[in-house]
Each structure stands twice: as C-alpha cells, then as structure tokens.
Write a protein that holds these residues in place. Structure first.
Motif, PDB file in Angstrom:
ATOM      1  N   LEU A   9       0.811  -1.217   0.000  1.00 36.97           N
ATOM      2  CA  LEU A   9       0.000   0.000   0.000  1.00 36.97           C
ATOM      3  C   LEU A   9       0.847   1.272   0.000  1.00 36.97           C
ATOM      4  O   LEU A   9       0.368   2.326  -0.385  1.00 36.97           O
ATOM      5  N   SER A  10       2.087   1.179   0.434  1.00 36.59           N
ATOM      6  CA  SER A  10       2.928   2.376   0.485  1.00 36.59           C
ATOM      7  C   SER A  10       3.633   2.645  -0.844  1.00 36.59           C
ATOM      8  O   SER A  10       4.214   3.710  -1.021  1.00 36.59           O
ATOM      9  N   ARG A  11       3.595   1.714  -1.755  1.00 33.06           N
ATOM     10  CA  ARG A  11       4.237   1.906  -3.062  1.00 33.06           C
ATOM     11  C   ARG A  11       3.225   2.549  -4.013  1.00 33.06           C
ATOM     12  O   ARG A  11       2.223   1.949  -4.382  1.00 33.06           O
ATOM     13  N   HIS A  66      -2.075   1.638  -8.008  1.00 25.77           N
ATOM     14  CA  HIS A  66      -2.389   1.848  -6.592  1.00 25.77           C
ATOM     15  C   HIS A  66      -3.900   2.047  -6.447  1.00 25.77           C
ATOM     16  O   HIS A  66      -4.525   2.729  -7.268  1.00 25.77           O
ATOM     17  N   PRO A  67      -4.522   1.464  -5.418  1.00 27.22           N
ATOM     18  CA  PRO A  67      -5.985   1.570  -5.252  1.00 27.22           C
ATOM     19  C   PRO A  67      -6.513   3.001  -5.235  1.00 27.22           C
ATOM     20  O   PRO A  67      -7.564   3.276  -5.820  1.00 27.22           O
ATOM     21  N   LEU A  97      -5.365   0.564   5.150  1.00 27.09           N
ATOM     22  CA  LEU A  97      -5.056   0.136   6.511  1.00 27.09           C
ATOM     23  C   LEU A  97      -3.894  -0.844   6.479  1.00 27.09           C
ATOM     24  O   LEU A  97      -3.990  -1.913   5.871  1.00 27.09           O
ATOM     25  N   GLY A  98      -2.828  -0.468   7.108  1.00 30.06           N
ATOM     26  CA  GLY A  98      -1.649  -1.317   7.158  1.00 30.06           C
ATOM     27  C   GLY A  98      -0.431  -0.547   6.709  1.00 30.06           C
ATOM     28  O   GLY A  98      -0.525   0.467   6.038  1.00 30.06           O
ATOM     29  N   SER A  99       0.707  -1.036   7.120  1.00 29.84           N
ATOM     30  CA  SER A  99       1.970  -0.437   6.716  1.00 29.84           C
ATOM     31  C   SER A  99       3.005  -1.555   6.667  1.00 29.84           C
ATOM     32  O   SER A  99       2.674  -2.727   6.826  1.00 29.84           O
ATOM     33  N   ARG A 100       4.243  -1.175   6.476  1.00 31.85           N
ATOM     34  CA  ARG A 100       5.293  -2.166   6.350  1.00 31.85           C
ATOM     35  C   ARG A 100       5.308  -3.097   7.566  1.00 31.85           C
ATOM     36  O   ARG A 100       5.332  -2.653   8.699  1.00 31.85           O
TER      37      ARG A 100
END
Length: 157
Positions: A73-75, A80-81, A97-100
């Motif tokens: 999600l960070s890329r 990307h959505p 929602l979420g990260s590395r």
C-alpha cells in the motif's frame, strides 16, 4: 469570621473542583470527523489511524472501502488503489489500513473493532508475497502497542 465561613473557604473550592470534574466525566465524548479529515486519513497509513477506531467507524459508514495490506500500500504506482479509484471515478474511496510489516493477526483484530460497520459491505485484503516465504523480515507483532481496537477485541471475547 464565623466557623461556617472558615469551613467554606477551606473545603468550598475542593467541593466545587470535584463537582466540575464529575460533570466533565459525565459529558458525552462523541467525536465527529470532518470529510477533510476522513479524506486525509484514508491514504495516510499513519499508525494512529490504524490503531484508532472512531475514525474508521465513521469512514466505513460512508463510501470508504477498507483496503487491508502491508508494504504494498505504500508503493505509489499507476495500479495503486487510490489512483485507480480517482482516475476511473469509482463510487467508493479506498481507506488504506496497514503499513510495512503489518501481520495478519493485527489485521484480524482491526477488522473486529469495525465489524459492525463492515457487516454486509465490501473489503479488500491484499496478500503479500512475503507471507509465502516462511517468515517476514520485521518482528512487528512485538513492536505494536496494545491499541483500543485490540483491547475491545480481547474484552468482548
């Protein structure tokens, strides 16, 4: 000075302080977030947004769809959505929602905190290829503090 007046001068401020404190505790603590706050939080991937519950509950009552994932999600790329939803004028807005290093258990506990708002609605779960490698790089489960959503999940079971 009479005894009553002396006692009031001593204990009066303390009694008034307790009464005011009690009134503050009894006030309803409902927080309402503006559309701008929801819009910014949807793509922020901030740890406080992930751990918090009220912001997500309000967003899921509107046209936000939760996208559960991790480092994917960070890329930011053309697939990307958030970019796809904006470019093709989708009738929803992704709430990332979420990260590395976000683990499945944390995602599950997060879903339990918003289960009422997600009932009969859509959600997207992005499965990381790292899941199939056998072990993840970061021991994130040890680094995450017990959030309100985790407490609610554990308290209701």
């Amino acid at each position: 000075m009479s005894n009553k007046k002396k006692l009031w001068n001593i204990f009066g401020p303390v009694i008034i302080a307790f009464l005011l404190f009690g009134c503050v505790l009894l006030l309803p603590m409902k927080r309402h977030f503006s559309n701008k706050n929801l819009y910014e939080a949807a793509t922020s991937q901030n740890e406080n947004v992930f751990k918090g519950i009220k912001l997500k509950q309000q967003a899921f009552k509107k046209n936000y769809v939760p996208f559960y994932g991790s480092s994917e999600l960070s890329r930011i790329d053309p697939l990307h959505p958030s970019i796809i939803a904006k470019k093709y004028h989708r009738n929803y807005r992704p709430f990332l929602l979420g990260s590395r290093g976000t683990e499945s258990l944390l995602q599950y506990m997060d879903m339990q905190g918003t289960a009422k708002q997600l009932r009969n609605k859509k959600a997207v779960v992005i499965i990381s290829p790292m899941v199939y490698r056998g072990r993840s790089k970061s021991p994130s489960i040890r680094n995450v503090l017990l959030s309100i959503a985790d407490y609610n999940f554990l308290a209701t079971r």
